[in-house]
Scaffold this active site. Structure first.
Site, PDB file in Angstrom:
ATOM      1  N   LYS A 170      -2.958  10.731  -1.756  1.00  0.00           N
ATOM      2  CA  LYS A 170      -1.574  11.002  -2.082  1.00  0.00           C
ATOM      3  C   LYS A 170      -1.373  10.918  -3.567  1.00  0.00           C
ATOM      4  O   LYS A 170      -1.762   9.710  -4.040  1.00  0.00           O
ATOM      5  CB  LYS A 170      -0.752  10.101  -1.293  1.00  0.00           C
ATOM      6  CG  LYS A 170       0.765  10.563  -1.262  1.00  0.00           C
ATOM      7  CD  LYS A 170       1.515   9.704  -0.413  1.00  0.00           C
ATOM      8  CE  LYS A 170       2.980   9.843  -0.340  1.00  0.00           C
ATOM      9  NZ  LYS A 170       3.966   9.081   0.685  1.00  0.00           N
ATOM     10  N   SER A 187       7.218  11.538   3.733  1.00  0.00           N
ATOM     11  CA  SER A 187       6.573  12.119   2.407  1.00  0.00           C
ATOM     12  C   SER A 187       5.353  12.268   2.085  1.00  0.00           C
ATOM     13  O   SER A 187       4.770  13.104   1.149  1.00  0.00           O
ATOM     14  CB  SER A 187       7.226  11.091   1.128  1.00  0.00           C
ATOM     15  OG  SER A 187       6.555  10.062   1.098  1.00  0.00           O
ATOM     16  N   SER A 226       6.697   7.488   6.246  1.00  0.00           N
ATOM     17  CA  SER A 226       6.099   8.354   5.423  1.00  0.00           C
ATOM     18  C   SER A 226       4.603   8.730   5.720  1.00  0.00           C
ATOM     19  O   SER A 226       3.914   9.719   5.159  1.00  0.00           O
ATOM     20  CB  SER A 226       6.183   8.374   3.847  1.00  0.00           C
ATOM     21  OG  SER A 226       7.524   8.385   3.628  1.00  0.00           O
TER      22      SER A 226
END
Lengths: 95, 478, 489
Positions: C81, C156, C180
């Site tokens: 990420k 997210s 997330s």
């Protein structure tokens, strides 16, 4: 709790956040909605409750006092927007 | 109207740790800009703080030395504000729960009395970087080497009533942190800094007046001058019908005035909250006892011991214990002199201090070591030289001519104690001054001094004065 | 060289294939890169593809294997990420603010995965500074859900979830502040684990809300998550909140029997707001677990309704302070020709941050400001204790807790982007877990409205092994986790 455009301006100043005047209305509305939503927290049933800052009950670990970091100025300043003579530059600060 | 002055001080002492409070970067002073600012100090995205154990130990030391309560649990908070020398946009500091609190400092006043100044708290925090304005056109340069240096902020109660008391308090704290070895006290380098909160009120009132905060007081002299200036200013403001505004004022040591720092005064809203990157600091009884065992003898205890052990006056003892280096030097002199406490005190407070002041040196930079000075004192005591000659020997030592015995030898300053030699000298003086001999014999006793002086002159100051007295008296009585 | 097609394999299978010499790490890496740049590009799952870096690392992994120095995960491709700092590679955090930020150091998680020999392919798209539940808040544009490209992937960690679901990478890292990892895992039909707060070091992970953030693995199976967590977790002296506790061998307890295990079903997670079809999928999963010998009982987490409000005070408060360092002075976006210092700050930050980040900074600044601190922040911290205590009390009675990950399946792009509060409510079942610092997992459990549904498993502090065991046993008797979106199968 309803926030006015002036409230938003003042908060934005505290946060040093540029907000366009044309967006003030929508920010004021959205922030007011969010605040109304978090007002569910109201009530006095939590008065006797200790606030919880960390989910796990731990205490601070201490680091031995030893110098472990080398000079990496050039490496770190390679990503800086404005440097001269090893210093980070900002618009003149008046005291 | 009679005004009473109310002063509280906030002292920032940089702790003498090797590394920073939350990172492993060096705290050494004077490095090239930003060469001692690591990822954590720069506040790079993703970095995290880890607390330096020694900073906590030092805070405990200070707390124990000032009778503070050491908090079993203290918490670091974030003080949020934007400034270029504050890389993260917040300063990690202690807010609601400081590491030590509620202590006191006792001041010895010039009149021999004492005064208690309460300590509200002392808390740990990180120092900011430095903004440099010189040498740039329209811009400011930021050096973050200092960012993250551990600070102990020592907050007093508003207990001081004059600039003199404020200075006495500051000196006392300065001496204390150096005794404890937790701060080098170097005010030029900013290791020991002070802000003063000053207000005035009508004498007899117990309500506090509006205070101003004076910043940039980086010497004892400036503290005194800035406070006195500010008190006069506040009195003028009030007596001309105005009101004192709560604000931060900067002391300008060149113009000798204080001026408002932010004309566009905005309400500071620091939005303190517990730093989620750090956990509560726990200090156990065992931690406290361990630190207590490491505590050196503190100035007050040392002063009393000096008075008792070396038979010193309160004044002498107080001078000798004002700094740990001086006290250590003095005790080395005593040892080297064979235990001559009183005479050693006279020399340290007298000749040595005068010479240091004259050359602008610290005691650590004295060209005369305590061992040499002790040896000199021993030569006075064993009658090798007189106290007067000793001053010349000291001068020579100061100028690098070597150890006392070598100087005495090289300059032939050894006191003459040989009775035969002295007798010959006295006979000569008597023979050369028949008129005075006559007057003396007629009853003018005071002339004894004249004969002693003449003999001393003839000996080049080396004659033993007591012996000389005895001899002259005897000869003239014949 | 022929490219091998191994995209449908799990981490565990690839480890076996590499060990057996069926293919090389370079072949695997090339296959992944080809899918990322080809079939996967329309998903917008990656912000940066680090092709050269990946191939160099793959060749190095192959050399090490040849020398007999390979570990279990050596040579297996992985995506990070874009919230994890990667030395020499742009780390944008989905923000214009960091569009030009080449990190000068590696995050702890990045170091650990590198030490394990994994090959980093690139950085995945995400909601800006991890603030969002749909991945629509990225400076680099929204990520699309591989199951239906008109739907959001969740957020997210939407880029990581979409990349794993579309078989562009066998595994990815994510972070979870309020759901997330779990919510996008659910919406993309993959397996994701948010470990206990403090299990994985946060060093080098760009902070959103420090007391809630936690990194974890996102992959196709519980077994893969176990292998990845073994590599990710571990003590790091640079993070004060990271625990110094040995990391269990999660992969060795995956097969443990579930018979007699007591699992709580919080009645608050099955009430109003839960989509009926999602509820049906969760009920079916409960039936599967019953067959495995698990005992269920209803429990109550009575302060659940306060979790989202408390979160939307605490997280913005921490973020408002955490994001102050983005000031245009030492790194990141700086506005053109600032007039003065205030202008430098306001324009750099005003231009660098997107709308949702600004909203949260403003809310957080307000909640911490003088006169409001007690009413908002302090109150939220008190509620936080109530919520944690509810869970701890429940764990006195049950071994784990089960429920839906999200009240609905993935919604359509644009559907909720105008209403922050409505968006916040999509994390209603995941947020309390972060407030309490507990481990939580999302496991694919079926479909509703044609889109994947995630089953959430919540454990007591440091009980990741049990969650992985529960998820693995479930995946042995179901095949939901093996389903791939048709276009990417």
């Amino acid at each position: 709790m309803s926030l006015s455009n002036d409230d938003v301006k003042q908060i934005a100043h505290l946060a040093r956040l540029g907000v366009d005047d044309q967006d003030l209305d929508s920010y004021a509305r959205e922030l007011s909605n969010i605040l109304a939503f978090v007002e569910a927290l109201g009530g006095d049933e939590t008065d006797a409750v200790e606030p919880l800052a960390h989910p796990i009950d731990m205490v601070q670990r201490l680091r031995p006092d030893a110098v472990s970091e080398e000079n990496q100025r050039e490496h770190f300043q390679a990503i800086a927007p404005s440097v001269e003579a090893g210093l980070y530059l900002v618009p003149r600060v008046i005291e | 109207m009679q005004w009473e002055v109310v002063i509280g001080l906030e002292i920032h002492a940089q702790l003498a740790t090797r590394s920073k409070i939350f990172s492993g970067a060096s705290t050494a002073y004077g490095a090239e800009p930003n060469t001692q600012a690591c990822a954590v100090d720069l506040g790079l995205p993703g970095v995290l703080p880890v607390l330096n154990a020694e900073a906590v130990n030092m805070a405990i030391k200070f707390g124990l030395a000032t009778g503070c309560t050491v908090a079993p649990r203290s918490v670091f908070a974030r003080k949020n504000y934007f400034y270029p020398d504050l890389p993260k946009g917040y300063q990690i500091s202690q807010y609601e729960l400081p590491v030590v609190h509620d202590g006191e400092v006792i001041l010895e006043l010039e009149d021999g009395g004492t005064k208690r100044v309460g300590l509200t708290r002392a808390h740990l925090e990180e120092d900011a970087g430095k903004s440099l304005h010189e040498g740039f056109e329209g811009v400011t340069g930021i050096d973050l080497n200092r960012a993250g240096t551990p600070l102990l902020e020592i907050v007093s109660e508003p207990d001081m009533r004059s600039a003199k008391e404020a200075v006495a308090y500051m000196r006392k704290v300065h001496s204390l942190v150096r005794y404890l070895g937790i701060c080098d006290g170097n005010m030029q380098e900013g290791s020991f800094r002070c802000d003063a909160n000053v207000s005035i009120r009508p004498k007899g009132s117990d309500k506090l007046g509006t205070r101003t905060e004076l910043k940039n007081l980086n010497s004892f002299r400036f503290v005194e001058r800035a406070i006195n200036y500010e008190v006069e200013r506040q009195i003028d403001v009030i007596e001309s019908g105005g009101e004192v505004v709560q604000e931060t004022r900067l002391y300008d040591s060149v113009k000798h005035e204080t001026r408002s720092m932010r004309t566009k005064e905005e309400a500071n809203d620091y939005r303190y909250f517990p730093d989620p990157d750090l956990l509560p600091v726990e200090i156990t009884e065992a931690d406290i006892e361990r630190v207590r065992a490491e505590l050196p003898e503190l100035p007050d205890a040392k002063r009393l011991r000096f008075m008792e052990q070396y038979q010193l006056s309160a004044y002498d003892a107080s001078l000798l214990t004002s700094a740990r280096e001086v006290a250590d030097y003095y005790e080395s002199v005593v040892t080297a002199s064979g235990g001559e406490g009183k005479l050693a005190a006279n020399w340290v407070n007298g000749e040595l201090t005068a010479a240091l002041n004259r050359d602008g040196r610290d005691i650590g930079e004295s060209p005369v070591t305590p061992e040499s000075l002790g040896a000199l004192v021993a030569r006075i005591v064993d009658d090798t030289i007189s106290g007067k000659i000793a001053k010349d020997v000291f001068e020579a030592m100061w100028n690098g001519e070597g150890e006392p015995d070598a100087v005495i030898e090289a300059r032939g300053l050894k006191q003459v104690t040989d009775t035969g030699a002295l007798e010959a000298m006295v006979d000569e003086v008597i023979a050369a001054n028949p008129k005075q001999v006559e007057q003396y014999k007629a009853g003018k006793d005071k002339l004894l001094g004249f004969f002693v002086g003449q003999c001393m002159k003839a000996s080049g100051g080396k004659a033993n004065p007591a012996q000389l007295n005895e001899l002259i008296r005897k000869k003239l009585a014949d | 060289m022929d490219t091998v097609s191994v995209h449908d394999k799990t981490v565990a299978e690839l480890a076996a294939g590499l060990a057996a010499g069926t293919y090389s790490s370079e072949e695997l890496t090339r296959d992944c890169l080809q899918r990322i740049n080809g079939i996967g590009s329309e998903l917008n799952a990656f912000v940066t593809v680090a092709e050269e870096h990946a191939l160099t690392a793959a060749r190095e992994a192959d050399r090490r294997r040849a020398r007999g120095e390979a570990g279990l995960l050596s040579g297996i491709p992985l995506a990070h990420k874009d919230i994890f700092c990667t030395n020499g590679i742009r780390t944008s955090c989905g923000s214009r603010m960091l569009d030009n930020f080449i990190s000068p150091y590696d995050a702890h998680v990045v170091e650990r995965m590198q030490t394990a020999g994994m090959v980093m392919l690139g950085k995945t798209n995400m909601d800006e500074f991890a603030m969002g539940s749909s991945n629509e808040n990225s400076f680099y544009g929204p990520v699309k859900n591989p199951w239906d490209t008109t739907a959001v992937p969740g957020g997210s960690s939407g880029g990581s979830a979409a990349a794993v679901a579309a078989r562009l990478v066998p595994a990815a890292t994510g972070t979870d502040t309020g759901g997330s990892i779990r919510q996008p895992a659910a919406m993309c039909g993959i397996t994701g684990l948010k470990p206990t707060y403090g299990r994985v070091s946060r060093y080098g992970m760009i902070a959103f809300a420090s007391s809630l953030d936690q990194a974890g693995p996102m992959a196709r199976s519980a077994e893969d998550c176990a292998l990845l967590l073994e590599a990710m977790a571990g003590f790091d002296s640079r993070d004060s909140t990271c625990v110094n506790q040995p990391v269990p061998r999660y992969s060795e307890t995956l097969d443990a029997d579930l018979k007699g295990l007591k699992i709580g079903l919080p009645k608050e997670y099955f009430g109003e707001g839960l989509d009926a079809e999602v509820a049906r999928v969760v009920d079916a999963a409960i039936e599967e677990y019953r067959k495995l010998g698990v005992e269920f009982r209803e429990i109550s987490l009575r302060n659940t309704h306060l979790a989202v409000p408390a979160y939307y005070v605490i997280a913005p408060a921490e973020c408002s302070s955490n994001l102050s360092r983005f000031d245009g002075v030492r790194f990141g976006h700086r506005c053109e020709n600032p007039r003065d210092l205030e202008d430098l700050y306001k324009r750099s930050r005003g231009e660098g941050f997107g709308a949702e980040v600004k909203r949260r900074i403003l809310v957080g600044t307000y909640a911490l400001s003088a006169g409001y601190y007690d009413a908002y922040y302090l109150k939220a911290q008190k509620v936080r204790r109530l919520i944690r205590d509810d869970f701890l009390a429940a764990f006195g009675e049950v071994d784990a807790i089960l429920g839906p990950t999200s009240p609905t399946v993935a919604f359509n792009l644009g559907e909720r982007s105008d209403d922050p509060v409505k968006m916040y409510l999509s994390d209603i079942y995941t947020i309390a877990v972060n407030l309490a610092g507990l481990p939580g997992m999302s496991v694919p459990a079926g479909f509703a409205h044609g889109r994947p549904v995630g089953l959430q498993l919540i454990g007591n502090h440091f009980d990741e092994a049990r969650l992985l065991n529960m998820a693995h046993r479930y995946q042995q008797v179901t095949d939901w986790h093996t389903r791939a979106p048709e276009a990417f199968a």
